[in-house]
Design an enzyme around this catalytic site. Structure first.
Site, PDB file in Angstrom:
ATOM      1  N   HIS A 104       0.836  -1.212   0.000  1.00  0.00           N
ATOM      2  CA  HIS A 104       0.000   0.000   0.000  1.00  0.00           C
ATOM      3  C   HIS A 104       0.866   1.256   0.000  1.00  0.00           C
ATOM      4  CE1 HIS A 104      -3.366   2.669   1.119  1.00  0.00           C
ATOM      5  NE2 HIS A 104      -2.480   3.255   1.898  1.00  0.00           N
ATOM      6  N   GLU A 105       1.883   1.258   0.837  1.00  0.00           N
ATOM      7  CA  GLU A 105       2.758   2.437   0.898  1.00  0.00           C
ATOM      8  C   GLU A 105       3.545   2.614  -0.404  1.00  0.00           C
ATOM      9  OE1 GLU A 105       2.242   4.538   3.086  1.00  0.00           O
ATOM     10  OE2 GLU A 105       0.984   3.235   4.311  1.00  0.00           O
ATOM     11  N   HIS A 108       1.652   4.584  -2.863  1.00  0.00           N
ATOM     12  CA  HIS A 108       1.803   6.041  -2.785  1.00  0.00           C
ATOM     13  C   HIS A 108       3.047   6.507  -3.538  1.00  0.00           C
ATOM     14  CE1 HIS A 108      -1.554   6.720  -0.202  1.00  0.00           C
ATOM     15  NE2 HIS A 108      -1.068   6.021   0.804  1.00  0.00           N
ATOM     16  N   HIS A 112       3.146   9.086  -6.649  1.00  0.00           N
ATOM     17  CA  HIS A 112       4.042  10.255  -6.696  1.00  0.00           C
ATOM     18  C   HIS A 112       4.832  10.276  -7.998  1.00  0.00           C
ATOM     19  CE1 HIS A 112       7.685  12.566  -4.909  1.00  0.00           C
ATOM     20  NE2 HIS A 112       6.794  13.406  -5.384  1.00  0.00           N
TER      21      HIS A 112
END
Length: 231
Positions: A104-105, A108, A112
């Site tokens: 999940h991270e 991100h 980006h």
């Protein structure tokens, strides 16, 4: 004159109850779900750090470093330093919960790199919200007890914090969607594990929904109090 509160009791507080209950449920759900799947080992046996590194590299993000951070469920991606920070349970863990949170991270980080608009917009709000979220309460309190005209300014500033919470929703949902997609595409989880991974990420998403709902209800409450002043 203000219509609220009456004799020390503010009837508009009732508006916040659904948000409070949802926040309590969300917090309980994420803790129980995370703890449950923290005890379920993944079939491939990869750690959260290994999964994160594999997905990053396969998406051309070799320049994103992975670090350990303190705390529990404190995992996050820092777009300023391009660093993925994973808690101890996630970094070293080989459980379904560990690799799901790690992926999940990474989602991100991919957002980006791809200039995903909701993330870019949310990041642009950060410096504004950091100021408005704290200052809003100053103006709201002064508006309640000293200078009524300042209440409008407080509500306007608080609206910025509400907007941030709302914009966070698509960012988090999309990161979870990317996480599942990457875990499956890179053969890091089995078919059955995909279902379990979704349960972990869906539980985490509830906390963001609860935060947004609570913020919206609080804003509605302030507006009702403000309007009652003019009655």
């Amino acid at each position: 004159m203000y219509g609220y509160p009456y004799y020390g009791f503010d009837p508009t507080f009732i508006i916040l109850i659904p948000g409070i209950l949802l926040a309590f449920y969300a917090q309980t759900k994420v803790q129980t779900t995370f703890n449950k799947y923290l005890r379920v080992g993944s079939f491939k046996g990869y750690t959260g750090a290994q999964v994160a590194r594999a997905i990053l590299d396969r998406n051309g993000l070799n320049n994103v470093n992975i670090e350990i951070t303190g705390g529990r469920l404190s995992d996050h991606y820092d777009p300023r330093s391009r660093v993925l920070r994973l808690s101890n349970d996630v970094y070293y863990g080989t459980s379904i919960a560990s690799i799901s949170v790690a992926a999940h991270e990474v989602g991100h980080a991919i957002q980006h790199a791809n200039a995903y608009f909701p993330l870019t917009f949310r990041n642009s709000l950060v410096p504004i919200v950091n100021i408005s979220s704290s200052m809003s309460w100053v103006f709201i309190m002064l508006g309640f007890f000293a200078i009524p005209a300042l209440l409008d300014i407080g509500i306007l500033l608080f609206s910025g914090a509400v907007l941030f919470q709302v914009v966070t929703l698509p960012v988090e949902f999309n990161a979870s969607s990317r996480a599942i997609e990457q875990l499956v595409a890179n053969n890091l989880i089995t078919f059955d594990e995909e279902k379990s991974s979704k349960k972990v990420l869906n539980a985490a998403a509830l906390t963001y929904i609860a935060a947004a709902a609570s913020a919206i209800l609080q804003l509605i409450r302030f507006i009702i109090i403000r309007n009652s002043r003019d009655d």
